[in-house]
Write a protein that holds these residues in place. Structure first.
Motif, PDB file in Angstrom:
ATOM      1  N   ILE A 168       0.875  -1.171   0.000  1.00 30.11           N
ATOM      2  CA  ILE A 168       0.000   0.000   0.000  1.00 30.11           C
ATOM      3  C   ILE A 168       0.910   1.217   0.000  1.00 30.11           C
ATOM      4  CG2 ILE A 168      -1.792   1.267   1.241  1.00 30.11           C
ATOM      5  CD1 ILE A 168      -2.655  -1.406   2.491  1.00 30.11           C
ATOM      6  N   HIS A 169       0.902   1.966  -1.085  1.00 35.82           N
ATOM      7  CA  HIS A 169       1.876   3.035  -1.285  1.00 35.82           C
ATOM      8  C   HIS A 169       1.219   4.403  -1.140  1.00 35.82           C
ATOM      9  CE1 HIS A 169       4.517  -0.122  -2.651  1.00 35.82           C
ATOM     10  NE2 HIS A 169       3.667  -0.461  -3.620  1.00 35.82           N
ATOM     11  N   PRO A 170       2.025   5.451  -0.853  1.00 33.22           N
ATOM     12  CA  PRO A 170       1.466   6.807  -0.759  1.00 33.22           C
ATOM     13  C   PRO A 170       0.730   7.195  -2.035  1.00 33.22           C
ATOM     14  CG  PRO A 170       3.700   6.769   0.102  1.00 33.22           C
ATOM     15  CD  PRO A 170       3.465   5.421  -0.522  1.00 33.22           C
ATOM     16  N   HIS A 171      -0.388   7.852  -1.844  1.00 34.38           N
ATOM     17  CA  HIS A 171      -1.241   8.209  -2.986  1.00 34.38           C
ATOM     18  C   HIS A 171      -2.078   9.417  -2.593  1.00 34.38           C
ATOM     19  CE1 HIS A 171      -4.499   8.026  -5.933  1.00 34.38           C
ATOM     20  NE2 HIS A 171      -3.810   7.142  -6.623  1.00 34.38           N
ATOM     21  N   GLY A 172      -1.852  10.542  -3.261  1.00 35.89           N
ATOM     22  CA  GLY A 172      -2.636  11.724  -2.942  1.00 35.89           C
ATOM     23  C   GLY A 172      -4.125  11.492  -3.182  1.00 35.89           C
ATOM     24  N   PHE A 173      -4.939  11.965  -2.266  1.00 35.52           N
ATOM     25  CA  PHE A 173      -6.390  11.805  -2.397  1.00 35.52           C
ATOM     26  C   PHE A 173      -7.059  12.930  -1.632  1.00 35.52           C
ATOM     27  CE2 PHE A 173     -10.651  10.383  -1.730  1.00 35.52           C
ATOM     28  CZ  PHE A 173     -10.942   9.469  -2.734  1.00 35.52           C
ATOM     29  N   SER A 174      -7.610  13.891  -2.343  1.00 38.44           N
ATOM     30  CA  SER A 174      -8.393  14.961  -1.741  1.00 38.44           C
ATOM     31  C   SER A 174      -9.867  14.621  -1.923  1.00 38.44           C
ATOM     32  CB  SER A 174      -8.084  16.299  -2.423  1.00 38.44           C
ATOM     33  OG  SER A 174      -9.111  17.243  -2.162  1.00 38.44           O
ATOM     34  N   LYS A 175     -10.585  14.476  -0.827  1.00 37.59           N
ATOM     35  CA  LYS A 175     -12.011  14.149  -0.945  1.00 37.59           C
ATOM     36  C   LYS A 175     -12.761  15.221  -1.716  1.00 37.59           C
ATOM     37  CE  LYS A 175     -12.400  11.436   3.309  1.00 37.59           C
ATOM     38  NZ  LYS A 175     -11.088  11.821   3.905  1.00 37.59           N
ATOM     39  N   TYR A 176     -12.391  16.483  -1.476  1.00 44.71           N
ATOM     40  CA  TYR A 176     -13.088  17.545  -2.195  1.00 44.71           C
ATOM     41  C   TYR A 176     -12.781  17.469  -3.692  1.00 44.71           C
ATOM     42  CZ  TYR A 176     -14.179  22.008  -4.251  1.00 44.71           C
ATOM     43  OH  TYR A 176     -14.662  22.978  -5.098  1.00 44.71           O
ATOM     44  N   CYS A 177     -11.512  17.368  -4.040  1.00 41.06           N
ATOM     45  CA  CYS A 177     -11.144  17.403  -5.461  1.00 41.06           C
ATOM     46  C   CYS A 177     -11.592  16.150  -6.203  1.00 41.06           C
ATOM     47  CB  CYS A 177      -9.634  17.598  -5.600  1.00 41.06           C
ATOM     48  SG  CYS A 177      -9.085  19.239  -5.085  1.00 41.06           S
ATOM     49  N   ILE A 178     -11.382  14.987  -5.620  1.00 41.40           N
ATOM     50  CA  ILE A 178     -11.809  13.750  -6.282  1.00 41.40           C
ATOM     51  C   ILE A 178     -13.329  13.703  -6.373  1.00 41.40           C
ATOM     52  CG2 ILE A 178     -11.862  11.242  -6.124  1.00 41.40           C
ATOM     53  CD1 ILE A 178      -9.170  12.395  -7.012  1.00 41.40           C
ATOM     54  N   GLY A 179     -14.007  14.070  -5.293  1.00 41.86           N
ATOM     55  CA  GLY A 179     -15.473  14.094  -5.329  1.00 41.86           C
ATOM     56  C   GLY A 179     -16.006  15.048  -6.376  1.00 41.86           C
ATOM     57  N   SER A 180     -15.368  16.205  -6.510  1.00 38.50           N
ATOM     58  CA  SER A 180     -15.789  17.183  -7.521  1.00 38.50           C
ATOM     59  C   SER A 180     -15.525  16.660  -8.930  1.00 38.50           C
ATOM     60  CB  SER A 180     -15.047  18.511  -7.310  1.00 38.50           C
ATOM     61  OG  SER A 180     -15.393  19.091  -6.071  1.00 38.50           O
ATOM     62  N   ALA A 181     -14.340  16.076  -9.135  1.00 36.98           N
ATOM     63  CA  ALA A 181     -13.998  15.558 -10.460  1.00 36.98           C
ATOM     64  C   ALA A 181     -14.929  14.435 -10.893  1.00 36.98           C
ATOM     65  CB  ALA A 181     -12.548  15.074 -10.460  1.00 36.98           C
ATOM     66  N   LEU A 182     -15.388  13.628  -9.937  1.00 32.15           N
ATOM     67  CA  LEU A 182     -16.265  12.500 -10.261  1.00 32.15           C
ATOM     68  C   LEU A 182     -17.706  12.929 -10.517  1.00 32.15           C
ATOM     69  CD1 LEU A 182     -15.027   9.842  -7.656  1.00 32.15           C
ATOM     70  CD2 LEU A 182     -14.710   9.750 -10.143  1.00 32.15           C
ATOM     71  N   THR A 183     -18.081  14.127 -10.068  1.00 31.82           N
ATOM     72  CA  THR A 183     -19.503  14.498 -10.111  1.00 31.82           C
ATOM     73  C   THR A 183     -19.787  15.774 -10.893  1.00 31.82           C
ATOM     74  OG1 THR A 183     -19.291  15.691  -7.999  1.00 31.82           O
ATOM     75  CG2 THR A 183     -19.987  13.374  -7.893  1.00 31.82           C
ATOM     76  N   ASN A 184     -18.760  16.399 -11.449  1.00 34.32           N
ATOM     77  CA  ASN A 184     -18.973  17.633 -12.214  1.00 34.32           C
ATOM     78  C   ASN A 184     -18.202  17.537 -13.525  1.00 34.32           C
ATOM     79  OD1 ASN A 184     -19.197  20.195 -13.286  1.00 34.32           O
ATOM     80  ND2 ASN A 184     -18.962  21.245 -11.315  1.00 34.32           N
ATOM     81  N   GLY A 185     -18.885  17.219 -14.595  1.00 31.97           N
ATOM     82  CA  GLY A 185     -18.253  17.045 -15.893  1.00 31.97           C
ATOM     83  C   GLY A 185     -17.781  18.333 -16.530  1.00 31.97           C
ATOM     84  N   ASP A 186     -18.121  19.486 -15.956  1.00 33.64           N
ATOM     85  CA  ASP A 186     -17.696  20.764 -16.524  1.00 33.64           C
ATOM     86  C   ASP A 186     -16.304  21.185 -16.050  1.00 33.64           C
ATOM     87  OD1 ASP A 186     -20.062  21.081 -17.929  1.00 33.64           O
ATOM     88  OD2 ASP A 186     -21.063  22.073 -16.246  1.00 33.64           O
TER      89      ASP A 186
END
Length: 245
Positions: free
Chosen positions: A210-228
């Motif tokens: 299990i390696h370091p991996h950046g994950f922002s809940k705000y940014c990933i959540g936004s990218a997954l739910t806002n196609g614009d």
């Protein structure tokens, strides 16, 4: 899962007051829920688990604010130093609510400022004073953009020099597009340390690949739910997250 959680010695919120880590170094990892089970088995001897009101797997709900031009989203995607996020967080079990400003500086440290609040309305004088003191942008430009919910397990090493949070059952809902997305097979692990003190969990994570991996809940959540939104720099992360289903 419950049988694994019961193996841990508890630690109370009062005992954790000395390890708030409001100025800290954060390292994030992502894992499958199957790998998480193995990690929790391995770590039970070295960590205690936060327990509040008999609960060890707490429910959280968070609403993120951004400017009308998504200044905070794009600053994070571009990797800018001294970037910020504004959020309203509810600890569901205790119904405690906080308005928070997180700032990541150019040394990689995260500073969090927060005040306890009763609602999400940013217009009152107390919240405005707090935001004006800690936020770098005009507060009149803020609007609620994205919300998420998840369950969190919190581990504390026995030396009380670090905190490990483990978030599962992530659900995102975009307040502007109405789109929702769930990540039921993904666990987000975050190691929070004040400095570079020895961490028992790092070797366990290495053994489990299990390696370091950046994950922002705000940014990933936004990218997954806002196609614009423009998400070019997030595409590798989104592809990897997609493998988790």
């Amino acid at each position: 899962m419950q049988s694994i959680l019961s193996k841990y010695d508890p630690i109370t919120l009062d005992e954790m007051k000395d390890i708030r880590l409001m100025n800290r170094i954060d390292t994030k990892f992502i894992a499958t829920t199957a790998s998480l089970t193995e990690l929790l088995e391995m770590a039970s001897h070295a960590y205690r688990m936060q327990e509040t009101g008999g609960e060890r797997n707490m429910s959280y709900h968070t609403t993120y604010f951004d400017t009308t031009d998504y200044r905070m989203f794009y600053a994070h995607q571009a990797g800018h130093a001294n970037r910020q996020k504004v959020r309203f967080r509810t600890y569901v079990g205790s119904n405690l609510q906080f308005l928070e400003v997180k700032t990541k500086n150019n040394h990689g440290r995260t500073k969090k400022k927060r005040i306890e609040v009763g609602d999400m309305d940013l217009s009152d004088d107390r919240k405005q004073a707090f935001l004006s003191e800690h936020l770098h942008c005009d507060t009149s430009l803020l609007l609620p953009c994205n919300e998420n919910s998840f369950n969190r397990i919190t581990l504390v090493n026995r030396a009380k020099t670090e905190r490990l949070t483990i978030d599962t059952h992530l659900c995102f809902r975009n307040l502007l597009t109405g789109c929702s997305r769930e990540l039921p097979n993904l666990a987000v692990i975050e190691l929070k340390r004040d400095g570079l003190s020895c961490s028992p969990v790092l070797e366990m994570l290495r053994l489990l690949r299990i390696h370091p991996h950046g994950f922002s809940k705000y940014c990933i959540g936004s990218a997954l739910t806002n196609g614009d939104l423009r998400v070019n720099r997030f595409k590798p992360k989104l592809r990897e997250i997609g493998r988790f289903g």
